[in-house]
Structure formats: C-alpha cells, structure tokens
Design a protein around this motif. Structure first.
Motif, PDB file in Angstrom:
ATOM      1  N   VAL A 281      22.986  90.429 110.114  1.00 57.69           N
ATOM      2  CA  VAL A 281      21.661  91.009 109.881  1.00 57.69           C
ATOM      3  C   VAL A 281      21.837  92.460 109.448  1.00 57.69           C
ATOM      4  O   VAL A 281      22.330  93.288 110.217  1.00 57.69           O
ATOM      5  N   SER A 282      21.468  92.745 108.217  1.00 54.80           N
ATOM      6  CA  SER A 282      21.544  94.110 107.708  1.00 54.80           C
ATOM      7  C   SER A 282      20.320  94.893 108.161  1.00 54.80           C
ATOM      8  O   SER A 282      19.371  94.344 108.719  1.00 54.80           O
ATOM      9  N   SER A 283      20.330  96.188 107.897  1.00 53.80           N
ATOM     10  CA  SER A 283      19.180  97.027 108.269  1.00 53.80           C
ATOM     11  C   SER A 283      17.923  96.610 107.501  1.00 53.80           C
ATOM     12  O   SER A 283      16.810  96.640 108.039  1.00 53.80           O
ATOM     13  N   ASP A 284      18.109  96.171 106.235  1.00 59.02           N
ATOM     14  CA  ASP A 284      16.955  95.722 105.447  1.00 59.02           C
ATOM     15  C   ASP A 284      16.364  94.434 106.024  1.00 59.02           C
ATOM     16  O   ASP A 284      15.139  94.280 106.111  1.00 59.02           O
ATOM     17  N   ILE A 285      17.247  93.495 106.397  1.00 62.36           N
ATOM     18  CA  ILE A 285      16.765  92.249 106.988  1.00 62.36           C
ATOM     19  C   ILE A 285      16.077  92.530 108.319  1.00 62.36           C
ATOM     20  O   ILE A 285      15.018  91.964 108.623  1.00 62.36           O
ATOM     21  N   ALA A 286      16.667  93.430 109.110  1.00 64.39           N
ATOM     22  CA  ALA A 286      16.064  93.780 110.397  1.00 64.39           C
ATOM     23  C   ALA A 286      14.666  94.354 110.199  1.00 64.39           C
ATOM     24  O   ALA A 286      13.728  94.012 110.939  1.00 64.39           O
ATOM     25  N   ALA A 287      14.507  95.207 109.196  1.00 62.13           N
ATOM     26  CA  ALA A 287      13.190  95.804 108.933  1.00 62.13           C
ATOM     27  C   ALA A 287      12.183  94.738 108.511  1.00 62.13           C
ATOM     28  O   ALA A 287      11.019  94.760 108.929  1.00 62.13           O
ATOM     29  N   SER A 288      12.630  93.770 107.687  1.00 57.60           N
ATOM     30  CA  SER A 288      11.715  92.724 107.234  1.00 57.60           C
ATOM     31  C   SER A 288      11.283  91.814 108.373  1.00 57.60           C
ATOM     32  O   SER A 288      10.219  91.195 108.313  1.00 57.60           O
ATOM     33  N   ASN A 295      20.299  93.102 114.940  1.00 56.94           N
ATOM     34  CA  ASN A 295      20.995  92.355 115.989  1.00 56.94           C
ATOM     35  C   ASN A 295      20.805  90.869 115.747  1.00 56.94           C
ATOM     36  O   ASN A 295      19.919  90.445 115.010  1.00 56.94           O
ATOM     37  N   GLY A 296      21.665  90.077 116.357  1.00 56.84           N
ATOM     38  CA  GLY A 296      21.626  88.641 116.149  1.00 56.84           C
ATOM     39  C   GLY A 296      22.270  88.228 114.838  1.00 56.84           C
ATOM     40  O   GLY A 296      22.838  89.043 114.106  1.00 56.84           O
ATOM     41  N   VAL A 297      22.197  86.927 114.544  1.00 59.07           N
ATOM     42  CA  VAL A 297      22.695  86.378 113.281  1.00 59.07           C
ATOM     43  C   VAL A 297      21.593  85.516 112.665  1.00 59.07           C
ATOM     44  O   VAL A 297      20.832  84.860 113.382  1.00 59.07           O
ATOM     45  N   LEU A 298      21.512  85.533 111.336  1.00 59.40           N
ATOM     46  CA  LEU A 298      20.455  84.827 110.617  1.00 59.40           C
ATOM     47  C   LEU A 298      20.960  83.467 110.160  1.00 59.40           C
ATOM     48  O   LEU A 298      22.023  83.355 109.544  1.00 59.40           O
ATOM     49  N   VAL A 299      20.221  82.401 110.465  1.00 57.43           N
ATOM     50  CA  VAL A 299      20.588  81.049 110.063  1.00 57.43           C
ATOM     51  C   VAL A 299      20.273  80.877 108.581  1.00 57.43           C
ATOM     52  O   VAL A 299      19.127  81.051 108.149  1.00 57.43           O
ATOM     53  N   ARG A 352      11.717  83.693 116.080  1.00 58.00           N
ATOM     54  CA  ARG A 352      11.068  83.100 114.909  1.00 58.00           C
ATOM     55  C   ARG A 352       9.653  83.653 114.805  1.00 58.00           C
ATOM     56  O   ARG A 352       8.867  83.567 115.744  1.00 58.00           O
ATOM     57  N   ASP A 353       9.344  84.228 113.651  1.00 56.99           N
ATOM     58  CA  ASP A 353       8.011  84.786 113.410  1.00 56.99           C
ATOM     59  C   ASP A 353       7.613  85.768 114.506  1.00 56.99           C
ATOM     60  O   ASP A 353       6.456  85.799 114.958  1.00 56.99           O
ATOM     61  N   GLY A 354       8.581  86.562 114.950  1.00 52.70           N
ATOM     62  CA  GLY A 354       8.287  87.594 115.938  1.00 52.70           C
ATOM     63  C   GLY A 354       8.233  87.112 117.371  1.00 52.70           C
ATOM     64  O   GLY A 354       8.031  87.924 118.287  1.00 52.70           O
ATOM     65  N   GLU A 355       8.390  85.814 117.589  1.00 51.39           N
ATOM     66  CA  GLU A 355       8.343  85.275 118.944  1.00 51.39           C
ATOM     67  C   GLU A 355       9.720  84.743 119.343  1.00 51.39           C
ATOM     68  O   GLU A 355      10.350  84.011 118.595  1.00 51.39           O
ATOM     69  N   ALA A 356      10.153  85.110 120.557  1.00 49.71           N
ATOM     70  CA  ALA A 356      11.451  84.671 121.060  1.00 49.71           C
ATOM     71  C   ALA A 356      11.271  83.452 121.957  1.00 49.71           C
ATOM     72  O   ALA A 356      10.303  83.358 122.723  1.00 49.71           O
ATOM     73  N   PHE A 357      12.181  82.508 121.853  1.00 42.03           N
ATOM     74  CA  PHE A 357      12.160  81.329 122.717  1.00 42.03           C
ATOM     75  C   PHE A 357      13.593  80.857 122.930  1.00 42.03           C
ATOM     76  O   PHE A 357      14.526  81.272 122.220  1.00 42.03           O
TER      77      PHE A 357
END
Length: 471
Positions: A281-288, A295-299, A352-357
């Motif tokens: 996760v880059s800083s741009d992806i984190a901002a989006s 933080n984390g990894v993007l599937v 996902r969509d701002g919600e953690a589960f």
C-alpha cells in the motif's frame, strides 16, 4: 555486500537473575545489577549448539594442452596420444557452520547454505563428541535444513523454542557459533529490528536484526533470549569487509519451528495457500482509502474456487492482519501465512469501504488444478531447449511464482540452447505465438513444430507483457 555467515554451535542468552520474571523487562539500575553474568544461560544452552562440518567431492578436469588436439601431434603418436591426456581428479570441498539441537533424539536445525550439495555431514558437540549426521530436510526457500544424528548414544541436550513474535526491539539476546573456525564463541547484543526485509538470503524476507557480533562461521547457530530459549537461527551478516559490523540477521524461531516439525511429516514443508495476490500500500493508495498512513496489503487477484474466494474476500480488500499479527507489506503477509500449518483456519482482519471486519479462512495446500504435462521443446524454434509446464497454484508454489495462477510457464532452460541465446528465463509465461493463443503445453509443442520465417512471441515476465520478433 551481504555475506552469509557460517556459525559455530553454541547456546545463547543468559538470564539476568533468578528473581527476574519472564514477562518482566527492565534495565540495570544499580552496580549490582550491572555485575550480573550471562554465564548461567550460556551453560544451559551451549551444550545444544553444535559445529557442522559438511563436505562434498567434486571432479576437476585438468587443463588440456592444445598439443593433444593438434593433427600432427596425434598422427605422430597415434592412439597412444590419449594415454598422455590429462585425467580429471577428485577434490573435496568443505564448509563449516553451526547447528542447534531441537529434539533429544538428535534432530538439528542449521542453514541450508551450510550443507548445500554436501555428500557427508558430521556434527561436533560442545563436549567434543562427534557424530555422522543425515540430511532429513532441505528447504532452500527459508535457508533452513534439518539434520539427524546417525547412531545416537542417548538423549541430547536441547534448546526449546520461544515465540519469536513476542520479541521486541531492545531485548537482550546472545548469539553462539564458531566464527572463523576458532571454536565455540558467545556474543551479546540487543534486538535491533524484528521484521527486516530486503536481506536477500531466502524467499521469506522477515528477519530478526541484532548487533550481537556475528561472523562467517556463525551460520546456523542459535540466537537465544535471557531464558535460554531459541528466538532465531543466525543466517547472515551485512559487511563490506567480511567481518561483523554489528548488523546480523536471524530467521525467526516461529519459522524455524515450522521447518523442524516438517521433518516428522515426510520431510516436506507444506505451506498454506489461500489463493490471493497482494501488493504493498503506497501513500497514494492509503489516501484513496482514507487511511492515515500506509498499512496492510491490497488484494489484487483471487483464484477462482480458492479459500479466499469462498470466505468472501474481494479484489480491492485491504488485509490488515493475519492470525492477529499486523501485516504492513507483502513480505510480512507471506511470512505470517508461511508460519501457519496447513489445515484448520486462521483469522484475517479486512478493511472494505472504510469498515473493518474479521473473517476466518481455511488454510489449504495449493492444488494442481490442471495437469502440469511437462514437455521438452525440441526442433527448430526460439523455444528449443526449454522445459514447460501448465501453470497451477501447486506449480506456481513450487516455482515461487506467487502472483500467477494459470498459463504455460518456462520451468527450466538448457544451457547454451537456442532459448537461452534468445534470452528466455525460467518463470516466463508464454502467452501467444504468431497470433495464436497458447493455452497449454500441448499448444506450444504443436506451434513450435511448424517452421516459420518470423516468430512473433508474446510472453509475460514479472507481471509485464513483452513482445519480441525473431527471424
């Protein structure tokens, strides 16, 4: 320059005092505390650290004088010329490293690079007993190997495993090995970092960094905590001169324990697979995604029918933790998965969509969804000399291609072949030949049997499509 260091066998960390509780951590506050010794820990651990001597026999062909191929020379001597030709000779290569006894029956953990290619392995204990040892398991991907003492004469001292996830930066540790072959040596330091990557000595870039002096000869030796428990296996140093610069790396004990237990499971390390490809996760992806920090990894991909798909994971999900341990990059993600055992489930924290589960995902072996149908390509084509397979999750796991699920992959290339000259590499995925899509190895074999004046080839390397035209 990174040097792999061969360690001598020795025990490692000392307890600071009998009244220190395992969960308590403190710094010295008086002269009396500063005068405390690591000797009790060393006495406890050192007997279970061994020296590992590995040897192999190689054939060397002596240099041939050009006179032996000279027509006049051979005409003068006739068939007798061959008796003057130099013969090959045998030479024994040896390497020295360290190992740690982890079971009373004589099971020893060491580095793969210490015993790589060895014909014979011998271990020497701290009490000067020596034994021949068999190589039970070799796992190049983690740079670990498991040895077993041949004909043991009783139970051996062992070093118990610690939970390396509990290790923190600043914790005191001891390293025991045989630097430069001078004999068993103990050095002391602190944990400098707990998740170092880009070290480049194994597939799983997740190392404990320590400033305890580690030198060539220490590889395979023990890194222990103050309770005399194994927290890591020393494997490499960072050095420009070949000596210790206070930057050493150890494979975490949780990974070591997985490989050690595999020795009792047919000698094969079975790693879990859930069918995902991820990216950092880059800083741009984190901002989006509305994150305060990356933080984390993007599937990025999910295999059809995989455990991840069945559990409801989607492309674009952010995986924050595996089994309760945070993951900040693909290296940490791969390490956390690799330290889990096949079978059962483990929890994944997902955003996902701002919600953690949290979701539980089955940990399964990578399946061979299609027959690999291994073929050697011969004839007259740019692919002459390659070995190809149909790609499946199981084959991708074997070839260390963690982001590919299907296609026709080049598994091996003969030296000095046409394919090697063209520039193909193992891991390349053949996509198209002269406008015809390549779906399996049978297609490629059929296409390469046809003579062509020009070959237009599309292939994938490191996730990128490439095209080449060859006459």
């Amino acid at each position: 320059m990174l040097f792999c260091a061969v360690l001598g066998a020795t025990g490692l960390v000392v307890v600071l005092g009998a009244n220190v509780v395992a969960s308590e951590k403190s710094v010295p506050t008086s002269k009396a505390e500063i005068a405390l010794s690591f000797a009790p820990v060393v006495k406890k651990v050192a007997p279970a650290v061994v020296n590992v001597y590995a040897s192999r026999t190689v054939q060397e062909r002596r240099r041939v004088s050009p006179f032996f191929n000279d027509p006049f020379f051979r005409r003068f001597f006739g068939d007798q010329a061959d008796q003057f030709a130099p013969r090959s000779r045998s030479r024994v290569q040896s390497s020295l490293g360290s190992g740690v006894i982890v079971s009373a029956d004589g099971t020893i953990i060491t580095n793969h690079h210490v015993i790589a290619g060895a014909d014979e392995v011998r271990v020497a204990l701290a009490d000067r007993r020596e034994y021949d040892a068999d190589i039970i398991l070799k796992d190049e991907r983690t740079d670990l190997a498991v040895l077993k003492v041949r004909d043991p004469d009783g139970d051996f001292p062992v070093v118990p495993f610690a939970n390396s996830d509990e290790l923190e930066v600043g914790d005191l540790v001891l390293a025991i090995g045989n630097p430069f072959g001078v004999g068993q040596t103990v050095t002391q330091g602190i944990v400098s970092a707990v998740a170092r990557n880009q070290v480049g000595v194994s597939d799983y870039q997740f190392f404990i960094q320590t400033d305890a002096a580690i030198n060539p000869g220490n590889s395979g030796g023990a890194l222990v905590d103050l309770n005399g428990r194994l927290v890591g296996v020393n494997t490499a140093i960072f050095s420009r001169s070949g000596g210790s610069n206070g930057i050493g790396f150890a494979i975490p004990a949780n990974m070591v324990e997985v490989v050690a237990s595999a020795a009792d499971d047919g000698g094969i390390v079975r790693r879990p697979w859930i069918g995902t490809s991820v990216q950092p996760v880059s800083s741009d992806i984190a901002a989006s995604l509305g994150l305060e920090r990356p933080n984390g990894v993007l599937v990025t991909r999910i295999q059809d029918g995989s455990p991840a798909e069945r559990a409801g994971i989607r492309v674009g999900d952010l995986i924050l933790s595996v089994g309760g341990s945070e993951v900040d990059d693909p290296d940490a993600y791969g390490y956390r998965l690799a330290t889990k055992k096949v079978g059962g489930e483990t929890s994944f924290e997902v955003l996902r969509d701002g919600e953690a589960f949290t979701v539980d995902i089955s940990l399964e072996r990578a399946p061979e969804t299609v027959a690999r149908d291994t073929r050697e390509i011969k004839g007259n084509s740019p692919f002459t000399g390659v070995q190809v397979m149909n790609l499946s999750p199981a084959v991708a796991e074997e070839l260390r291609m963690y982001n590919e699920f299907s296609g026709v992959v080049i598994a091996d290339i003969q030296a000095r072949s046409t394919a090697a000259y063209v520039g193909f590499k193992p891991g390349d995925i053949v996509v198209e030949v002269n406008g015809v899509e390549v779906e399996d190895t049978k297609d490629l074999a059929k296409l390469t049997r046809k003579r062509q004046r020009v070959w237009n080839i599309t292939f994938k390397r490191d996730g990128q499509l490439r095209q080449v035209s060859l006459r």
